[in-house]
Design an enzyme around this catalytic site. Sequence first.
Site, short mmCIF file in Angstrom:
data_model
loop_
_atom_site.label_atom_id
_atom_site.label_comp_id
_atom_site.label_asym_id
_atom_site.label_seq_id
_atom_site.Cartn_x
_atom_site.Cartn_y
_atom_site.Cartn_z
N ASP A 102 9.53 0.78 6.65
CA ASP A 102 10.30 1.59 7.13
C ASP A 102 10.41 1.60 8.59
OD1 ASP A 102 10.36 1.75 4.36
OD2 ASP A 102 9.86 4.00 4.37
N HIS A 158 4.92 -5.18 4.78
CA HIS A 158 4.72 -6.25 3.77
C HIS A 158 5.46 -7.57 4.54
CE1 HIS A 158 4.46 -2.97 0.69
NE2 HIS A 158 4.56 -2.42 1.66
N SER A 260 4.01 3.07 14.88
CA SER A 260 3.87 2.18 15.79
C SER A 260 5.31 1.51 15.64
CB SER A 260 2.71 1.49 15.95
OG SER A 260 2.61 0.77 17.05
#
Length: 298
Positions: A102, A158, A260
């Site tokens: 995200d 991912h 981050s």
Amino acid sequence: MSMKLARWRDRLTQQEDLNFLLTNRVPRLALTRFMGWYSRIEQPWLTRISVAVWRLFTDLDLSEAEPPARGYRSLRDVFTRRLKPGMRPVDTTPSALVSPCDAIVGAFGPVTRGMALQAKGMDYRIAELFGDATRAAPYLNGSYLTLRLTSAMYHRFHAPGDLRIERVTHIAGDTWNVNPIALKRVERLFCRNVRAAVECTLPDGTPMALVPVAAILVASLRLHALDLTLRPGHPGPHRFDDVHRDHARGEEMGWFEQGSTIIVFLPPGVSLRAGLEVGQRIRMGEAIARLPSADGDE
């Protein structure tokens, strides 16, 4: 959060000079180490208070998360939370590469003369980012996409496609904030901060790389392929050759222990998805790039 409080928060955080002062003109590494220690304190009552304070400054939403069986006992539990099954559908188009996380879309485009854009008027050499010109070479004349995670976002990342992690290089550095205000003011910021170059290959041998970049309060990166967490004081080794860990598209690769940035690097011939915009919010599993046409695409 009330509208009045939200407006107060936004006015405070959008004051560029104040924001830069509070998040950069401080002992960054010391605060980051302190936050790492504090986030691991297992006291549910302290966690509840900390989350309440956190929500004063962010739009933290835990409704998509699957809480641990024992509940959130530390801030680290909240930072590294898992999502409920099915919350992030993964694009299955054979030629698609998907977002690893995200994020908010930052700078993106072609790598030109070995340079990538950090912010308007600010660029950096990708060889410096990777720590080695040889490691950066596959992405010369390719493209890049900067994905910024805020502290309130889902922090696990991912695999963008079926891939094999070949090599990981952990590079020591600072912990400047990586928000847009700092990116406009600090030259070569990504090359100054703690980071890890994760070099991968796709099943047909196409290279791609993910470069997670740390920031103030967050400099710990968990990589399942190494079965360890890389922290600013990690004593070494800092280069891990011959990793050879396979991940399926959408499979979890690791996590940040707060928000981050991940910079995705693609070689020539792999194109970024049309329609990307700076400031756009994107979710893990959404297509971000296309490989040359593959049989079975629709």
